[in-house]
Design an enzyme around this catalytic site. Structure first.
Site: not given
Length: 817
Positions: A504-505
């Protein structure tokens, strides 16, 4: 001299309270008019003339625009960096909420405390107490991660049959339609039992096609897929990340070209010829549930070189739903993530023809994929990984508190050694911060907000605190946590830390680019207005924004200096007592943060986004303002229990200290050294005065973790704890309770030993001798025997046969007991 002091005080008051330009004009004119009758000073006509010209320029809008803001606007348009479409969509995604208050320099604390407390409905509570509890009992994390490398078939079926995959789906489609708060608490509870099960439940709800379908899907897509997702007939995954585009998801190389073609619908078996569609090629990696998915959410860049849809060739990132049984779709291979061995793997396809109707939202949403993704990610980032981080904190707090009290060395519980209690304080304090921060964001989600900046704050800071809590828990458990086996309740979570840090990053990117990169533009009261005015060439709107911005900066200079000089002691607070000082300091540092933010943008301009270390420190400031305010909100939500004060103090004081250190680091590295010196004198006139929580406070937190009291209960609420004493976590509380109850008898036995009352040598034989000689009662003998047995169950590590296959310590148990 006196009149000058009066003027300074008046100007300071105007700035402090952010008075409008007209108020400044009236006050200065009044001061000038009072000079002769009150102070005996003659004001030259020229001074009145200069003051009148300035007042006219500032108050007469057409004149102000002609003389001042229009020239500034011309320069601003030249120096404002161009923003790509993906950057614009990321900036526009979601909403701003409490983060805007923190950026304002004047947080409205009454507003914070008025936010509704997140609560579970009766139905949601029943689901947590019923199916979720039952699922946790079915999960054997050692068997799943060590032997099966997957959830057992009966667990998969239970998840599907009980609607775990459709928690976010509306009831009209057969879903549970839970609140975001309930969704997070379900994930948290499952994650306290096993990461594999938690990820398998989490992804379809927060990162899968279900969220996109509900917001953007056509009615036909919703009617077909959402009921099937709710019932577990479909297992979804979403394929975004590729080998060549990880955090830079906007650079995905996967593409689809508009053309005409033929295909067979795998759902109906019907053949369709000469259909307008896309020929898509992709290679994706790290896709959770891909190996077992039945429906593939696919992100790709869409092109129309033959203009079959219109004049535009590069249509943009598009999202489509593709059945995995469709010709050319390849799945079935796995990656091997450490710790939580969940289904994760690649998917690929070459020149796979799909109809336009498979685009999520239909052809009208072609090219809208990036906006769709970043908006949905702003929700998912608030729920999934932050919930798993909270779960890790709860497990670390629950197990380490008990273990540190039960395990002794040198005749003392190890939790009473100061080195250990320092680490335990971090575990308890970080757990408090993590849950408070997530619960506040969930409140925002459930009242209709999509706090994209706060979701990035949560993703980074909760997963980093998870890393720290698990590291400390591992250190305290020592050898017990080193040896893998069914008894080790920490190792798999520890091994899985890199997953949460990366997905998610990546955390480095989230901290250095996303938090402040989005926050500075979205949350600032004026920057986005100025940028939009420049892009739309709206001089009138720019005039309003830039004059407001100047007033904002002047105000924050005076506010920062005044609150720095007074230590914020004169600032108002919505609460009294021990917590009042925290609200006051947060107000002070909110103004200082707003000032530093403006000075960074002023001195660095568009290059600030490439100064990632400075941007990261600005992000840390915003984040710690949020974390500290969330902890204060949680304390009031819990009824302000006095027994929780040490945990609150540790959480808030360390957040404030981290905030101060981020400001210090920023000022030490700001390229404009003259500006940095001035800002340091304004913000820290007495130097760096804040300290982290004291050792005494940390010891209090550690002791609270080792006691069977309300603070420990509140800190670990929502966690699954087995009632089976054969369970490695389930045995902890009975062992702790038994040990505390038998401490007086053990002390008596030790005293008898010191007094030479025993002939026996071993502790076991001395216990029997004390009973046989009448020194202790039968009841005391039985209680101590049980307590010692439970203590051994707690501290024992696993052993296996020579091939590390069979785990069985029955023989060893017989020899000892």
């Amino acid at each position: 001299m006196t009149s000058a002091i009066v003027l300074i005080l008046l100007l300071g008051a105007l700035a402090y309270f952010r008075a409008p330009v007209l108020a400044w004009t009236v006050v200065i004119a009044g001061w000038l008019a009072s000079l002769q009758p009150v102070w005996g000073c003659q004001v030259p006509v020229g001074v009145w003339g200069v003051a009148g010209v300035i007042a006219a320029v500032l108050n007469i809008v057409p004149l102000r625009r002609a003389v001042f803001t229009s020239p500034v606007f011309t320069i601003f348009k030249k120096i404002t960096p161009a923003m790509s479409q993906t950057e614009q969509e990321a900036i526009n995604a979601g909403t701003v909420w409490w983060d805007r208050d923190l950026f304002s320099g004047k947080p409205d604390w009454k507003r914070l405390l008025s936010f509704p407390d997140p609560k579970l409905t009766a139905e949601e509570q029943a689901f947590l107490d019923g199916p979720t509890e039952q699922l946790c009992r079915m999960v054997d994390d050692w068997k799943i991660t060590h032997e099966l490398k997957d959830l057992p078939p009966d667990v998969w079926q239970f998840i599907k049959d009980n609607g775990f995959l459709g928690m976010i789906v509306k009831k009209k489609y057969g879903g549970l339609e839970f609140s975001n708060y309930a969704h997070a608490k379900v994930v948290t509870k499952i994650a306290t039992r096993g990461g594999t099960a938690a990820v398998s439940v989490m992804v379809p709800n927060s990162l899968g096609p279900g969220e996109l379908l509900q917001h953007y899907g056509t009615e036909a897509q919703k009617d077909y897929y959402l009921p099937r997702l709710s019932k577990g007939i479909e297992v979804p995954c979403f394929a975004l990340t590729s080998p060549y585009a990880g955090s830079d998801a906007g650079a995905i190389p996967d593409y689809g070209v508009v053309c005409r073609g033929s295909y067979t619908d795998p759902r109906s078996g019907q053949r369709f010829d000469d259909v307008l569609g896309l020929r898509v090629s992709w290679e994706k990696r790290w896709i959770t549930l891909a190996p077992v998915a039945t429906i593939l959410g696919l992100a790709f860049k869409m092109y129309d070189p033959d203009h079959l849809l219109g004049d535009k060739e590069d249509i943009g990132i598009t999202c489509a739903l593709v059945p995995t049984e469709h010709d050319g779709v390849c799945i079935g291979r796995r990656h091997y993530p450490g710790g939580a061995v969940f289904m994760n793997g690649p998917t690929w396809g070459r020149d796979v023809f799909i109809p336009l109707e498979w685009i999520i939202g239909g052809r009208d949403f072609a090219g809208q994929g990036w906006r769709m993704l970043v908006e949905c990610l702003s929700v998912g980032r608030c729920i999934s990984l932050p919930a798993m981080s909270v779960a890790s904190g709860k497990v670390a707090s629950y197990t380490t508190g008990a273990y540190a009290r039960i395990r002794d060395q040198f005749g003392l519980s190890i939790g009473k050694f100061e080195g250990v209690d320092e680490a335990m304080a971090r575990i308890g304090g970080f757990t408090y911060q993590m849950e408070a921060s997530q619960d506040l964001a969930l409140t925002g989600l459930d009242i209709g907000e999509k706090p994209s900046v706060l979701s990035a704050v949560l993703k980074y800071h909760n997963t980093e605190r998870m890393r720290k809590t698990l590291n400390d828990a591992m250190d305290i458990h020592g050898g017990k946590a080193v040896v893998l086996g069914p008894r080790n309740y920490l190792a798999r979570a520890y091994q899985a830390i890199p997953i949460a840090i990366t997905v998610e990053g990546a955390n480095i990117l989230t901290r250095s680019m996303i938090i402040y990169g989005q926050g500075a533009i979205r949350c600032h009261p004026f920057v986005l207005r100025e940028m939009k005015a420049a892009m739309s060439n709206d001089a009138a709107e720019f005039d309003k924004a830039i004059t407001g911005h100047i007033n904002f900066v002047i105000s924050n200079v005076f506010r920062s200096l005044w609150m720095g000089l007074t230590g914020a002691r004169l600032v108002g607070s919505p609460k009294g007592g021990e917590v009042a000082a925290y609200y006051k300091q947060l107000t002070r540092f909110s103004s200082a943060f707003a000032l530093l933010s403006d000075m960074a943008m002023f001195s660095l301009g568009g290059s600030l986004k490439f100064r990632e270390k400075l941007s990261a420190r600005l992000g840390d400031m915003l984040s710690n303002l949020y974390i500290a305010s969330a902890c204060l909100k949680r304390f009031e939500r819990d009824g302000a229990p006095k027994e929780d004060l040490p945990v609150l103090q540790w959480a808030v004081e360390n957040a404030l200290y981290d905030l101060q250190q981020a400001m210090d680091g920023f000022l030490a590295n700001l390229p404009s050294r003259t500006l940095a010196v001035i800002l340091r004198k304004v913000i820290f006139p007495w130097g760096l005065t804040l300290k982290p929580a004291s050792d005494r406070t940390g010891t209090q937190v550690a002791r609270l973790l080792m006691e069977l009291g309300p603070t420990r209960t509140r800190l670990t609420r929502g966690m699954f704890v087995s009632k089976d004493e054969a369970d490695p976590v389930g045995v902890l509380e009975p062992a702790l309770r038994a040990m505390l109850e038998t401490e007086p008898v053990e002390q008596k036995l030790r005293k008898l030993g010191r007094d030479g009352k025993f002939k026996a040598v071993t502790a076991r034989e001395r216990l029997a001798e004390a009973w046989q000689s009448g020194q202790i009662t039968q009841q005391e003998f039985d209680a101590v025997t049980r307590a010692r047995k439970l203590k051994r169950d707690v501290i024992m590590v696993d052993d296996f046969d020579m091939e590390l296959g069979q785990h069985d310590d029955t023989l060893l148990q017989r020899l000892i007991f």
